[in-house]
Design a protein around this motif. Sequence first.
Motif, PDB file in Angstrom:
ATOM      1  N   PRO A  13       0.821  -1.212   0.000  1.00 46.84           N
ATOM      2  CA  PRO A  13       0.000   0.000   0.000  1.00 46.84           C
ATOM      3  C   PRO A  13       0.855   1.261   0.000  1.00 46.84           C
ATOM      4  O   PRO A  13       1.972   1.282   0.536  1.00 46.84           O
ATOM      5  CB  PRO A  13      -0.809  -0.095   1.297  1.00 46.84           C
ATOM      6  CG  PRO A  13      -0.649  -1.481   1.785  1.00 46.84           C
ATOM      7  CD  PRO A  13       0.606  -2.030   1.196  1.00 46.84           C
ATOM      8  N   GLU A  97      -1.358   5.001  -6.113  1.00 48.80           N
ATOM      9  CA  GLU A  97      -1.719   3.613  -5.835  1.00 48.80           C
ATOM     10  C   GLU A  97      -2.644   3.102  -6.927  1.00 48.80           C
ATOM     11  O   GLU A  97      -3.588   3.792  -7.325  1.00 48.80           O
ATOM     12  CB  GLU A  97      -2.394   3.501  -4.468  1.00 48.80           C
ATOM     13  CG  GLU A  97      -2.558   2.065  -4.016  1.00 48.80           C
ATOM     14  CD  GLU A  97      -2.902   1.948  -2.538  1.00 48.80           C
ATOM     15  OE1 GLU A  97      -3.221   0.832  -2.117  1.00 48.80           O
ATOM     16  OE2 GLU A  97      -2.843   2.954  -1.819  1.00 48.80           O
ATOM     17  N   GLY A 100      -3.949  -1.774  -5.347  1.00 44.93           N
ATOM     18  CA  GLY A 100      -3.267  -2.181  -4.131  1.00 44.93           C
ATOM     19  C   GLY A 100      -1.761  -2.125  -4.197  1.00 44.93           C
ATOM     20  O   GLY A 100      -1.077  -2.504  -3.254  1.00 44.93           O
ATOM     21  N   THR A 102       1.778   0.276  -5.080  1.00 47.91           N
ATOM     22  CA  THR A 102       2.245   1.655  -5.087  1.00 47.91           C
ATOM     23  C   THR A 102       3.143   1.892  -6.288  1.00 47.91           C
ATOM     24  O   THR A 102       4.000   1.071  -6.611  1.00 47.91           O
ATOM     25  CB  THR A 102       3.039   1.956  -3.800  1.00 47.91           C
ATOM     26  OG1 THR A 102       2.168   1.777  -2.692  1.00 47.91           O
ATOM     27  CG2 THR A 102       3.583   3.373  -3.804  1.00 47.91           C
TER      28      THR A 102
END
Length: 143
Positions: A13, A97, A100, A102
């Motif tokens: 995340p 993001e 889910g 980054t």
Amino acid sequence: MQNIKFRQIFNAPVEQVFNALCDHENFGRLMGAKIERIVDGKAGYPNGLHSVRRIAPLPLLSFEETVISYEPNSLMEYKISKGTPLKNHKGRMQFSETEGKTVLDYQIEFDTKYPIPMMGFMLKNTLEILLGRAVKKLARSYL
């Protein structure tokens, strides 16, 4: 003007990756350099806006960077504020993001203060290698 740009995707995340890369001391551990926060940021974010970090990549060599933009889990921009042969230095880490994961878009630009042949090119290559290695290492830790 030298420019460094790269993109890295993390299987984690955005909050987790942002915190890992924007915490000054943790960033130092990733880079294998001594980095310490010497001025706390404002608005309850110690590593945030107007915080200053001292970076000591080698014994007897250090410089300072000041955070000039800070949006939690989204953006950190910084500039060198003291002690380096660089000028017009600005770093930008933009986080987003997707599904889910980054996405980090990292950009650094700078000039050199002194007209030493190939100095900018050599510094650019060194930074690309060191930053790329550190960011990839962090990305692998989330696999």
